[in-house]
Design a protein around this motif. Sequence first.
Motif, PDB file in Angstrom:
ATOM      1  N   ARG A 141       0.508  -0.989   0.445  1.00 12.04           N
ATOM      2  CA  ARG A 141       0.256  -0.446  -0.006  1.00 12.04           C
ATOM      3  C   ARG A 141       0.453   1.126  -0.424  1.00 12.04           C
ATOM      4  O   ARG A 141       0.442   2.295  -0.970  1.00 12.04           O
ATOM      5  N   ALA A 175      -6.624   1.954  -3.659  1.00 11.78           N
ATOM      6  CA  ALA A 175      -8.229   1.595  -3.071  1.00 11.78           C
ATOM      7  C   ALA A 175      -8.362   0.439  -4.114  1.00 11.78           C
ATOM      8  O   ALA A 175      -9.569  -0.602  -4.460  1.00 11.78           O
ATOM      9  N   SER A 176      -7.976   0.667  -5.549  1.00 14.18           N
ATOM     10  CA  SER A 176      -7.952  -0.931  -6.346  1.00 14.18           C
ATOM     11  C   SER A 176      -6.782  -2.378  -6.331  1.00 14.18           C
ATOM     12  O   SER A 176      -6.748  -3.170  -6.910  1.00 14.18           O
TER      13      SER A 176
END
Length: 519
Positions: A141, A175-176
């Motif tokens: 992330r 977010a994907s």
Amino acid sequence: MRLRFHCQNRIGILRDIVSHFVDYGLNVARGEVGGEHGNAIYLHVPNLLNAQLATLKPVLEAVPGVFGVRRVNLMPSERRHLELDALLSSLSDPVMSIDMEGHIVAANRAAGQLLGVRIDEVPGLSLNRYLPDIDLPALIRRNNARVNGLRITLRDATFLADIAPLHREHLDDVASLAGAVVTLHSVDRIGERIYQVQRQELRGFDALFQASPRLASLIREARRMAPLEAPLLIQGETGTGKELLARACHLASSRGQAPFMALNCAGLPESMAETELFGYAPGAFEGARPEGKLGLLELTAGGTIFLDEVGEMSPRLQVKLLRFLQDGGFRRVGSDEETYLDVRVICATQQDLPGLCAEGHFRHDLYHRLNVLSLAVPPLRECLDGIEAMANHFIDRAARQIGCRAPSLSPAALARLSAYHWPGNVRQLENVLFQAVSLCEGEAIEPSHLRLPDVGEAPGLSGMDLDGTLADIMGEVERRVLATLYPHHPSSRQLAKRLGVSHTTIANKLNRHGIGSDG
């Protein structure tokens, strides 16, 4: 049974098709839509019998928008799964796909061996238990980009990890993120990896030695045969580089960008060789994968298959290979469906195939099918005029791999190499020089660094070129005698004493043949 419907892409067509199976009390276990424009429907009907299909087929083809129905071995998703599995299994490095919770979704066999579990036990494992000091999901992330060369320790072994993030729907925001593919490279093999990269710098015929006139002539022949579509038979002793020559012919052909697959027919049980080459249908035998297995031929579609040691092929496989060479068709093990492929076949052998045909161990018709084009790779003992160039190349390559300065090759060591009979050919030369570089602590490789087993000694005049006059032949005998004895008596004075001639005579002969230096 798996069926493919070539059909129109219209609303309700799947319902209309499936309703006919309901009338027969047959359950459709799975369905998929395929084709370039959604114009194919695949159905898996486990309990459908051949007799029922014969009755149902005209009914199904009468459904509006259905143009044809036929049996297939695999659903599209099953084929993709098999191809991915074959690709992952071919990788020697551990490869794992993880989700954003750090759980392993899929992995190859090397990863399972590293983690100490069976491959079917890998999915669902938490990678965090093996990497307590690194939070991979947080790292993914935070970076949201590929990470190369992350140093990690897993099960007491050190690796450099390459981490490639996976995104949903081609988006690239955090977010994907759906997970990542993690590839582990052993630190201990980094030197080998660099060596392999260097080895691939030259590809095809440029990677093959042409220092000897015999080898240069072979490469000229191979270049002319490479673009041709006919089968090619390569004959030569073990270690002469038959597979390298086959790869070079593949790369120089119109198929050069397509797959090149190799299968060694020696030592494989008949059943294993057959399933490796031709694959098997779902449920073909006890212990078979429920989705079946693609053979090397299908994985090579459009490319080149290389069958090494084809003389070891069983009679049953010879029949199937002959059939494939005749019309490009074959059947997977346990299947009655014909598969047709465009694959060029290159074979290699170190055996006397005509002799095997005469003894009834190899089919005459298969031999003539394979021997449309042929190349004979000479043994190293017949190419000794190029051994110095080969030796220097292998010394440089070994030094790069080991990470040391490349030593030179002393005249005495070169004479020892030139006098040896080389039962293992070029592969043995490369291995001997790799060991010599690892043993050498000085500036030059000496005869003491060359570990050459005296096995398989060539008798009499074996390997000697008998062309030319008697003087030419006697000169070659003289050169061999001097080259053999010089390493043990490494000066013209010592060798003159050993042979009972004058120092001047030996010095002149050594100089004429380019052996050693006067001491």
